[in-house]
Scaffold this active site. Structure first.
Site, short mmCIF file in Angstrom:
data_model
loop_
_atom_site.label_atom_id
_atom_site.label_comp_id
_atom_site.label_asym_id
_atom_site.label_seq_id
_atom_site.Cartn_x
_atom_site.Cartn_y
_atom_site.Cartn_z
N GLN A 21 0.72 -1.38 -0.04
CA GLN A 21 0.06 -0.01 -0.21
C GLN A 21 0.84 1.44 -0.07
OE1 GLN A 21 -2.53 -1.89 3.21
NE2 GLN A 21 -3.90 -0.33 2.27
N HIS A 113 1.05 -9.34 4.33
CA HIS A 113 0.06 -8.37 4.51
C HIS A 113 -0.75 -8.42 3.16
CE1 HIS A 113 -2.17 -4.83 6.60
NE2 HIS A 113 -2.70 -4.93 5.59
N ASN A 156 -1.49 -10.96 8.36
CA ASN A 156 -2.65 -9.85 8.34
C ASN A 156 -3.90 -10.20 8.06
OD1 ASN A 156 -3.11 -6.97 8.95
ND2 ASN A 156 -3.97 -6.97 7.00
N GLU A 157 -4.87 -10.15 8.98
CA GLU A 157 -6.31 -10.47 8.69
C GLU A 157 -6.39 -11.67 8.13
OE1 GLU A 157 -8.21 -7.01 7.07
OE2 GLU A 157 -8.12 -5.94 9.14
C1 BGC Z 1 -6.11 -3.91 6.08
C2 BGC Z 1 -5.56 -2.67 5.55
C3 BGC Z 1 -6.52 -1.65 5.02
C4 BGC Z 1 -7.37 -1.08 5.99
C5 BGC Z 1 -8.44 -0.27 5.78
C6 BGC Z 1 -7.49 -3.61 6.71
O1 BGC Z 1 -8.57 -4.49 6.44
O2 BGC Z 1 -5.32 -4.66 6.88
O3 BGC Z 1 -4.91 -3.08 4.66
O4 BGC Z 1 -6.17 -0.67 4.19
O5 BGC Z 1 -8.08 -2.40 6.89
O6 BGC Z 1 -9.40 -0.56 4.88
#
Ligand code: BGC
Length: 409
Positions: A21, A113, A156-157
Site C-alpha cells: 500500500q 499483509h 494480517n487479517e
Molecule cells: C487492512 C488494511 C486496509 C485497512 C483499511 C484492513 O482491512 O489490513 O490493509 O487498508 O483495513 O481498509
C-alpha cells in the site's frame, strides 16, 4: 503451551502501514498482476514511494512523539522467483528495522499483509498442496533479519484473506467475474461473504507453522492480527450473529490462544439480521469505505477478543477512519481510545495502540479512502503531516508522562 513472550516495552503508541500500500512498484506480487488485469481498479503504481522514503516517514512518527511503527516486509520482493531469495531485499528490510530502532521506534513487523508473490498465486495460492511449506521457506529466510525484533505478526487479517482467497478461487474457476476490493466496493452497499472454514484452516496451519519458526529463530513475541467485526444483532438474530461471528472472526481468535499476543483491527460494526449480515445503509456519516461511523467498535472488539481468547495480551494493530476531514479523524480516534481504555480498566490486557494509517495510501484498488495521519502529494511524494499526527503524538506523550509518574511514586 510454551510460556508466553512479553517484551518489556512501554505502552506502544504508533501507526501501521503495509508494504504493497505504500512502497510502490511491487512488481512481482499477485496484486500487481491483478491490477493490470481488472477494469475499474486503480493501480498501485509508485504508491507513495515509501520503499525509498521510509526514513522520512519514520522520522515524522518519531518527531510527533510516537514510539512504534508497524510495517510489513514483502514476500514478493524477498522471493520474487520460487526458491530464489534476494539478499539485497532482506538487507533493505533490515535497514528499515535499524532505522526504526535508531529513532526510538519499536518495529512491529508483519510477514504477510494480503500480497503474495505472483508465482505463489499462479501455483494455486493457499490451496496448493505445498502452500504452507512455501510460506515457511519464506518465513525462515525472513527470520534471518528479525533476531532482535520484539513483535512479529505472521499474517494480517487471515479472516479477510480467507474471504479474498475464496473469491479469487471462484473467479479463477469462472464462478465470479467481478472484482471485489477487500474494503471498498465502489461505494455500493456490499456484504462480503465469509471465507469458508476450510480456507481458514489452511491459514491457521500456515500461521502456527510460521509462529513456530519465529519462536525458534528469534526472541520476538509472535501473533497474528484479526479483523474484528463488532457485530450487533437485530431482534431475533442472536443465533445467526453467533454463527456469523464464529466463521468471520472467532475461528481465528481461537487459533491465536497459544500465541504471545493477538492483534485487534477495528474500524466499524456490522449488523446481523435473521438471514445474515446486512449491507450498511447509506448515511451521510458513513466513512469513505462505506461503513458506519462507529468509534465505539474498538472497545467492543477488545472486550470480545479478551473474552474469546481467555484474556490474551492485545496489541491494537489497526484502527482508523477513511475521511477527508482530519478533525473528524481526531474525534473518531479520541472516542475509540476512550473505549479502549474503558476496556482496559475492565481487565483487557492492552500492549499498545497503532493507528491505521501513517500515510494516505493505496486502499486496495482505490485512492479515495484516505486513512492517513500524513497526506502525500502523488506527483512529488511530498509528505504533509495532518493535525491528527501531532494530536496523536501529544496523547502518547501525555500517556508516557502519566506512566513515568506512576513508576516514580
Ligand atoms: C487492512 C488494511 C486496509 C485497512 C483499511 C484492513 O482491512 O489490513 O490493509 O487498508 O483495513 O481498509
Amino acid at each position: 503451551m510454551q510460556q508466553r513472550r512479553r517484551p518489556a516495552t512501554p505502552f506502544l503508541w504508533g501507526a501501521s502501514t503495509a508494504a504493497h500500500q505504500v512502497e510502490g512498484n511491487n512488481l512481482a506480487s499477485d496484486w500487481w498482476a491483478r491490477e493490470g488485469r481488472q477494469a475499474g481498479m486503480a493501480r498501485s503504481g509508485d504508491a507513495v514511494d515509501s520503499y525509498h522514503r521510509y526514513d522520512e516517514d519514520m522520522r515524522l512518527l518519531a518527531a510527533a512523539g510516537l514510539n512504534a511503527y508497524r510495517f510489513s516486509i514483502e514476500w514478493a520482493r524477498i522471493e520474487p522467483v520460487r526458491g530464489e531469495f534476494s539478499r539485497a531485499e532482506l538487507a533493505h528490510y533490515r535497514r528499515m528495522i535499524d532505522t526504526a530502532e535508531s529513532l526510538g521506534l519499536e518495529p512491529v513487523v508483519t510477514l504477510h499483509h494480503f500480497t503474495t508473490p505472483a508465482w505463489f498465486a499462479e501455483a494455486g495460492g493457499w490451496y496448493a498442496a505445498d502452500a504452507v511449506e512455501r510460506f515457511c521457506a519464506y518465513v525462515e529466510r525472513a527470520t534471518s533479519i528479525l533476531g532482535d525484533v520484539r513483535f512479529v505478526c505472521t499474517i494480517n487479517e487471515p479472516n479477510m484473506l480467507a474471504m479474498m482467497s475464496s473469491l479469487a478461487r471462484a473467479a479463477a474457476e469462472g464462478r465470479l467475474d467481478e472484482w471485489q476490493s477487500p474494503t471498498v466496493e465502489g461505494g455500493r452497499p456490499t456484504v462480503f461473504p465469509a471465507g469458508d472454514e476450510a480456507t481458514g484452516r489452511l491459514l491457521i496451519a500456515a500461521h502456527h507453522a510460521a509462529r513456530d519458526i519465529v519462536r525458534a529463530r528469534t526472541n520476538a513475541a509472535v501473533g497474528w492480527t484479526v479483523a474484528n467485526t463488532a457485530p450487533e444483532a437485530l431482534p431475533g438474530a442472536a443465533g445467526r450473529l453467533a454463527a456469523e461471528q464464529w466463521i468471520r472472526e472467532d475461528l481465528y481468535l481461537e487459533a491465536s490462544r497459544d500465541d504471545d499476543f493477538v492483534g485487534v483491527q477495528s474500524y466499524s460494526t456490522m449488523t446481523v439480521g435473521p438471514d445474515g449480515v446486512l449491507p450498511t445503509p447509506y448515511s451521510p456519516t458513513n466513512t469513505l469505505t462505506g461503513v458506519a461511523y462507529r468509534p465505539d467498535a474498538l472497545g467492543i472488539a477488545v472486550r470480545h477478543t479478551t473474552q474469546v481468547t481467555g484474556g490474551m495480551p492485545i496489541l491494537v494493530t489497526e484502527n482508523g477512519i477513511a475521511t477527508p476531514d482530519d478533525s473528524l479523524r481526531i474525534d473518531y480516534t479520541d472516542a475509540a481510545l476512550r473505549g479502549l481504555f474503558a476496556a482496559q480498566v475492565d481487565g483487557a490486557d492492552v500492549l499498545g495502540y497503532l493507528h491505521w494509517s501513517l500515510l494516505d495510501n493505496y486502499e486496495w484498488g482505490h485512492w479515495d479512502p484516505t486513512f492517513g495521519l500524513v497526506a502525500v502529494d502523488h506527483e512529488t511524494f511530498e509528505r504533509r503531516p495532518k493535525p491528527s499526527l501531532s494530536w496523536l503524538g501529544e496523547v502518547a506523550k501525555n500517556d508516557a508522562a502519566v506512566q513515568r509518574k506512576g513508576t516514580d511514586e
